[in-house]
Design a protein around this motif. Structure first.
Motif, PDB file in Angstrom:
ATOM      1  N   ALA A 167       0.735  -1.013   0.595  1.00  0.00           N
ATOM      2  CA  ALA A 167       0.031  -0.048   0.690  1.00  0.00           C
ATOM      3  C   ALA A 167       0.855   0.929   0.255  1.00  0.00           C
ATOM      4  O   ALA A 167       2.041   0.539   0.486  1.00  0.00           O
ATOM      5  CB  ALA A 167      -0.956   0.103   1.003  1.00  0.00           C
ATOM      6  N   ARG A 168       0.397   2.583  -0.924  1.00  0.00           N
ATOM      7  CA  ARG A 168       1.438   3.498  -0.549  1.00  0.00           C
ATOM      8  C   ARG A 168       0.403   4.187  -0.186  1.00  0.00           C
ATOM      9  O   ARG A 168      -0.660   5.008   0.227  1.00  0.00           O
ATOM     10  CB  ARG A 168       1.177   3.669  -2.336  1.00  0.00           C
ATOM     11  N   ALA A 169       1.471   4.925   0.943  1.00  0.00           N
ATOM     12  CA  ALA A 169       1.454   6.779   1.693  1.00  0.00           C
ATOM     13  C   ALA A 169       1.681   7.748   0.774  1.00  0.00           C
ATOM     14  O   ALA A 169       3.064   7.240   0.972  1.00  0.00           O
ATOM     15  CB  ALA A 169       1.190   5.895   2.830  1.00  0.00           C
ATOM     16  N   VAL A 170       1.152   8.696   0.454  1.00  0.00           N
ATOM     17  CA  VAL A 170       1.756   9.813  -0.582  1.00  0.00           C
ATOM     18  C   VAL A 170       1.672  10.862   0.320  1.00  0.00           C
ATOM     19  O   VAL A 170       1.025  11.156   0.898  1.00  0.00           O
ATOM     20  CB  VAL A 170       0.956   9.713  -1.766  1.00  0.00           C
ATOM     21  N   VAL A 171       3.507  11.374  -0.190  1.00  0.00           N
ATOM     22  CA  VAL A 171       3.732  12.446   0.776  1.00  0.00           C
ATOM     23  C   VAL A 171       4.499  13.764   0.096  1.00  0.00           C
ATOM     24  O   VAL A 171       5.190  12.825  -1.358  1.00  0.00           O
ATOM     25  CB  VAL A 171       5.007  12.107   1.578  1.00  0.00           C
ATOM     26  N   GLN A 172       4.077  14.512  -0.663  1.00  0.00           N
ATOM     27  CA  GLN A 172       4.220  15.886  -1.218  1.00  0.00           C
ATOM     28  C   GLN A 172       5.960  16.297  -0.744  1.00  0.00           C
ATOM     29  O   GLN A 172       5.781  17.085   0.596  1.00  0.00           O
ATOM     30  CB  GLN A 172       3.483  16.713  -1.505  1.00  0.00           C
ATOM     31  N   LEU A 173       6.628  16.011  -1.480  1.00  0.00           N
ATOM     32  CA  LEU A 173       7.717  17.109  -1.332  1.00  0.00           C
ATOM     33  C   LEU A 173       8.376  17.913  -2.214  1.00  0.00           C
ATOM     34  O   LEU A 173       8.077  17.975  -3.825  1.00  0.00           O
ATOM     35  CB  LEU A 173       9.230  15.713  -0.868  1.00  0.00           C
ATOM     36  N   PRO A 174       8.760  19.155  -1.973  1.00  0.00           N
ATOM     37  CA  PRO A 174       9.488  20.021  -2.982  1.00  0.00           C
ATOM     38  C   PRO A 174      10.681  19.472  -4.057  1.00  0.00           C
ATOM     39  O   PRO A 174      11.501  18.623  -3.240  1.00  0.00           O
ATOM     40  CB  PRO A 174       9.706  21.589  -2.228  1.00  0.00           C
ATOM     41  N   GLU A 175      10.837  19.942  -5.255  1.00  0.00           N
ATOM     42  CA  GLU A 175      11.646  19.242  -5.694  1.00  0.00           C
ATOM     43  C   GLU A 175      12.616  19.726  -4.990  1.00  0.00           C
ATOM     44  O   GLU A 175      13.594  20.695  -4.576  1.00  0.00           O
ATOM     45  CB  GLU A 175      11.491  20.129  -7.500  1.00  0.00           C
ATOM     46  N   GLY A 176      14.303  19.152  -5.057  1.00  0.00           N
ATOM     47  CA  GLY A 176      15.353  19.197  -5.255  1.00  0.00           C
ATOM     48  C   GLY A 176      15.010  18.313  -3.309  1.00  0.00           C
ATOM     49  O   GLY A 176      16.868  18.257  -3.149  1.00  0.00           O
ATOM     50  N   VAL A 177      14.223  18.281  -2.516  1.00  0.00           N
ATOM     51  CA  VAL A 177      14.614  17.824  -1.627  1.00  0.00           C
ATOM     52  C   VAL A 177      14.587  15.935  -1.262  1.00  0.00           C
ATOM     53  O   VAL A 177      13.475  15.821  -2.311  1.00  0.00           O
ATOM     54  CB  VAL A 177      13.721  18.232  -0.136  1.00  0.00           C
ATOM     55  N   ALA A 178      15.110  15.490  -1.051  1.00  0.00           N
ATOM     56  CA  ALA A 178      14.976  13.759  -1.293  1.00  0.00           C
ATOM     57  C   ALA A 178      14.392  13.470   0.644  1.00  0.00           C
ATOM     58  O   ALA A 178      15.202  13.785   1.545  1.00  0.00           O
ATOM     59  CB  ALA A 178      16.586  13.458  -1.535  1.00  0.00           C
ATOM     60  N   PRO A 179      14.481  12.239   0.274  1.00  0.00           N
ATOM     61  CA  PRO A 179      13.479  11.423   1.719  1.00  0.00           C
ATOM     62  C   PRO A 179      14.770  11.122   2.386  1.00  0.00           C
ATOM     63  O   PRO A 179      15.317  10.385   1.993  1.00  0.00           O
ATOM     64  CB  PRO A 179      12.466  10.455   1.229  1.00  0.00           C
ATOM     65  N   THR A 180      14.743  11.650   3.863  1.00  0.00           N
ATOM     66  CA  THR A 180      15.887  10.920   4.616  1.00  0.00           C
ATOM     67  C   THR A 180      15.407  10.540   5.683  1.00  0.00           C
ATOM     68  O   THR A 180      16.239   9.288   5.888  1.00  0.00           O
ATOM     69  CB  THR A 180      17.047  11.683   5.394  1.00  0.00           C
ATOM     70  N   GLN A 181      14.334   9.798   6.251  1.00  0.00           N
ATOM     71  CA  GLN A 181      13.836   9.270   7.194  1.00  0.00           C
ATOM     72  C   GLN A 181      12.317   9.236   6.390  1.00  0.00           C
ATOM     73  O   GLN A 181      11.438  10.287   6.670  1.00  0.00           O
ATOM     74  CB  GLN A 181      13.778  10.161   8.529  1.00  0.00           C
ATOM     75  N   VAL A 182      11.604   8.193   7.107  1.00  0.00           N
ATOM     76  CA  VAL A 182      10.226   7.676   7.569  1.00  0.00           C
ATOM     77  C   VAL A 182       9.807   8.240   8.576  1.00  0.00           C
ATOM     78  O   VAL A 182      10.632   6.997   9.677  1.00  0.00           O
ATOM     79  CB  VAL A 182       9.821   6.310   6.288  1.00  0.00           C
ATOM     80  N   ILE A 183       9.002   8.350   8.896  1.00  0.00           N
ATOM     81  CA  ILE A 183       7.864   8.946  10.544  1.00  0.00           C
ATOM     82  C   ILE A 183       6.769   8.009  10.746  1.00  0.00           C
ATOM     83  O   ILE A 183       5.728   8.144  10.217  1.00  0.00           O
ATOM     84  CB  ILE A 183       7.947   9.591  10.677  1.00  0.00           C
TER      85      ILE A 183
END
Length: 196
Positions: free
Chosen positions: A161-177
């Motif tokens: 299952a997918r939980a979608v989160v919106q990030l700014p362009e150029g920002v990479a995900p570093t942690q999931v909480i």
């Protein structure tokens, strides 16, 4: 004077005794010809968390059985969920909605099982992504969009299952909480580092 039993009574007594003998022998089960062994269960594998994108061409696998999920969270109010975060994927396939200008979607992929209770997974958990800019981004900010296999619609056992989160362009995900909605702050957050 001798007393003689009529032959019909002897015949009837013999029939009753013979019938009783047959009935009793039918009640005693015969031992099995070959002893059977109890079924064996495979030992569960050690749960691992993968942060690499899943290959969309891979065939779906059977959901894990009890004990194979990486985390179990009891909110203390009647709901217990076991789950694993399997990957985080940029630009997931969407059923509806698009990212705002200057942003993109990333999807936290989750397998889970509802061990106890009646509240849905998304009723029990908040999902956040910490970006490389140090900011925390909330799944609740994207409730107006729907990914394929969206976490909002899962049932008591689910996979991918997918939980979608919106990030700014150029920002990479570093942690999931993953945070227990009703158990926080007494129930610790589930925090996973995203490998670069």
């Amino acid at each position: 004077m001798t007393h003689r039993t009529p032959p019909r009574r002897l015949l009837a007594a013999a029939l009753v005794l013979g019938g009783a003998s047959l009935a009793l022998t039918g009640c005693i089960p015969m031992p099995p010809a070959v002893p059977t062994a109890a079924p064996t269960m495979p030992a569960p594998e050690d749960p691992t968390t993968s942060t690499e994108a899943a290959d969309p061409t891979e065939e779906p696998t059977t959901p894990p059985s009890a004990g194979e999920y990486a985390y179990t969270v009891d909110d203390g109010l009647g709901d217990i969920w076991s789950f694993s975060v399997t990957s985080i994927d940029d630009n997931p396939p969407m059923e509806s909605g698009e990212p705002a200008d200057g942003t993109y979607f990333t999807a936290v992929r989750i397998d889970g099982n509802h061990d106890e209770g009646t509240t849905s997974f998304m009723g029990c958990f908040d999902v956040f992504v910490v970006g490389s800019d140090g900011q925390t981004y909330d799944w609740a900010d994207t409730v107006a969009v729907t990914a394929e296999d969206d976490i909002y619609y899962v049932e008591d056992t689910f996979e991918g299952a997918r939980a979608v989160v919106q990030l700014p362009e150029g920002v990479a995900p570093t942690q999931v909480i993953l945070r227990s909605t009703y158990g926080h702050p007494d129930v610790p957050d589930t925090v996973l580092d995203v490998e670069g």
